[in-house]
Scaffold this motif. Structure first.
Motif, PDB file in Angstrom:
ATOM      1  N   ALA A   1       0.478  -1.404   0.016  1.00  0.00           N
ATOM      2  CA  ALA A   1      -0.152  -0.083   0.203  1.00  0.00           C
ATOM      3  C   ALA A   1       0.609   1.483  -0.043  1.00  0.00           C
ATOM      4  N   HIS A   2       0.337   2.391  -0.200  1.00  0.00           N
ATOM      5  CA  HIS A   2       0.859   3.957  -0.248  1.00  0.00           C
ATOM      6  C   HIS A   2       0.780   4.672   0.648  1.00  0.00           C
ATOM      7  N   THR A   3       1.996   4.835   1.136  1.00  0.00           N
ATOM      8  CA  THR A   3       1.548   5.675   2.530  1.00  0.00           C
ATOM      9  C   THR A   3       2.583   6.920   2.483  1.00  0.00           C
ATOM     10  N   VAL A   4       1.906   7.884   2.692  1.00  0.00           N
ATOM     11  CA  VAL A   4       2.185   9.487   2.596  1.00  0.00           C
ATOM     12  C   VAL A   4       3.577   9.617   3.158  1.00  0.00           C
ATOM     13  N   PRO A   5       4.454   9.697   2.598  1.00  0.00           N
ATOM     14  CA  PRO A   5       5.934   9.856   3.162  1.00  0.00           C
ATOM     15  C   PRO A   5       6.038  11.215   4.423  1.00  0.00           C
ATOM     16  N   SER A   6       6.658  10.993   5.694  1.00  0.00           N
ATOM     17  CA  SER A   6       6.844  11.453   6.980  1.00  0.00           C
ATOM     18  C   SER A   6       7.412  12.554   6.312  1.00  0.00           C
ATOM     19  N   LYS A   7       7.833  13.568   7.422  1.00  0.00           N
ATOM     20  CA  LYS A   7       9.139  14.560   7.118  1.00  0.00           C
ATOM     21  C   LYS A   7       9.825  14.884   7.942  1.00  0.00           C
ATOM     22  N   LYS A   8       9.123  13.434   9.161  1.00  0.00           N
ATOM     23  CA  LYS A   8      10.208  12.966  10.920  1.00  0.00           C
ATOM     24  C   LYS A   8      11.792  11.842  10.036  1.00  0.00           C
ATOM     25  N   PRO A   9      12.256  11.659  10.670  1.00  0.00           N
ATOM     26  CA  PRO A   9      13.249  11.035   9.933  1.00  0.00           C
ATOM     27  C   PRO A   9      13.154   9.439  10.138  1.00  0.00           C
TER      28      PRO A   9
ATOM     29  N   PHE B   1      14.262   6.707  11.969  1.00  0.00           N
ATOM     30  CA  PHE B   1      15.073   6.740  13.492  1.00  0.00           C
ATOM     31  C   PHE B   1      13.910   7.442  14.273  1.00  0.00           C
ATOM     32  N   GLN B   2      13.404   7.959  14.080  1.00  0.00           N
ATOM     33  CA  GLN B   2      12.133   9.192  14.952  1.00  0.00           C
ATOM     34  C   GLN B   2      11.597   7.921  14.685  1.00  0.00           C
ATOM     35  N   VAL B   3      10.783   7.651  14.139  1.00  0.00           N
ATOM     36  CA  VAL B   3       9.123   7.437  13.900  1.00  0.00           C
ATOM     37  C   VAL B   3       9.925   5.709  14.258  1.00  0.00           C
ATOM     38  N   LEU B   4      10.799   4.941  13.950  1.00  0.00           N
ATOM     39  CA  LEU B   4      10.391   3.631  15.085  1.00  0.00           C
ATOM     40  C   LEU B   4      10.712   3.785  16.779  1.00  0.00           C
ATOM     41  N   ALA B   5      11.422   4.669  16.706  1.00  0.00           N
ATOM     42  CA  ALA B   5      11.670   4.998  18.425  1.00  0.00           C
ATOM     43  C   ALA B   5      10.657   5.407  18.788  1.00  0.00           C
ATOM     44  N   GLU B   6       9.626   6.446  18.036  1.00  0.00           N
ATOM     45  CA  GLU B   6       8.079   6.695  18.352  1.00  0.00           C
ATOM     46  C   GLU B   6       7.058   5.200  18.718  1.00  0.00           C
ATOM     47  N   ALA B   7       7.095   4.896  17.491  1.00  0.00           N
ATOM     48  CA  ALA B   7       6.988   2.880  17.757  1.00  0.00           C
ATOM     49  C   ALA B   7       7.044   2.448  18.803  1.00  0.00           C
ATOM     50  N   LYS B   8       8.485   2.288  18.834  1.00  0.00           N
ATOM     51  CA  LYS B   8       8.855   1.396  19.980  1.00  0.00           C
ATOM     52  C   LYS B   8       8.483   1.827  21.449  1.00  0.00           C
ATOM     53  N   GLU B   9       7.705   2.525  21.750  1.00  0.00           N
ATOM     54  CA  GLU B   9       7.656   4.135  22.870  1.00  0.00           C
ATOM     55  C   GLU B   9       6.323   3.285  22.888  1.00  0.00           C
ATOM     56  N   ARG B  10       5.581   3.669  21.888  1.00  0.00           N
ATOM     57  CA  ARG B  10       4.088   3.465  21.924  1.00  0.00           C
ATOM     58  C   ARG B  10       3.309   1.709  22.063  1.00  0.00           C
ATOM     59  N   LYS B  11       4.620   1.145  22.095  1.00  0.00           N
ATOM     60  CA  LYS B  11       4.465  -0.622  21.830  1.00  0.00           C
ATOM     61  C   LYS B  11       4.815  -0.637  23.350  1.00  0.00           C
TER      62      LYS B  11
END
Length: 150
Positions: free
Chosen positions: A1-9, A11-21
């Motif tokens: 599926a097509h995702t909207v490109p994020s302006k975040k790097p 590393f930051q996206v992965l760190a937020e996902a880890k923190e959420r989990k």
């Protein structure tokens, strides 16, 4: 599926996902622990107290029955000893101690007789039979050779 490109790097996206989990896991863990160790309400406490009291009553009843059966046994045993003693014309002995310890018999060790030592004459006879056989194991294997000998 097509995702909207994020302006975040990334590393930051992965760190937020880890923190959420990790937060979700911690919430589930605390809910589980609270559920297990929560204080009992009045109804649960009353039920558990009733079960404990019933178990205690059953145990007391069992102990009373055991003691009464033991007392009947002792009286019967004393009465039979008294009849036996009165038949013999002797007085009844003092009652035996309540605890009787059975002792194990010591195991008997069977000692095997020592084999007689061969006499020098018998040793000489053995040497003669061995020399006839071709000298020990060599005599047994004397006829066997490799196929290359042919």
């Amino acid at each position: 599926a097509h995702t909207v490109p994020s302006k975040k790097p990334l590393f930051q996206v992965l760190a937020e996902a880890k923190e959420r989990k990790e937060l979700e896991f911690a919430d589930q863990w605390t809910e589980m622990k609270i559920g297990k160790n929560r204080p009992l309400d009045a109804e649960e406490f009353e039920f558990l107290s009733k079960v404990e009291d019933e178990q205690r009553e059953i145990e007391l009843k069992r102990k009373r029955e055991e003691m009464s059966e033991l007392e009947v046994f002792r009286k019967t045993q004393q009465a039979s000893e008294g009849v036996r003693m009165s038949d013999e014309g002797k007085t009844a002995p003092e009652p035996a101690p309540a605890c009787v310890v059975a002792r194990r018999a010591k195991p008997k060790v069977a000692i095997k007789p020592k084999a007689p030592e061969p006499t020098p004459e018998a040793v000489d006879d053995d040497d003669k039979t061995n020399s006839d056989a071709g000298g020990g194991l060599g005599g047994l294997l004397g006829d066997y050779g490799s196929d290359s000998d042919d």
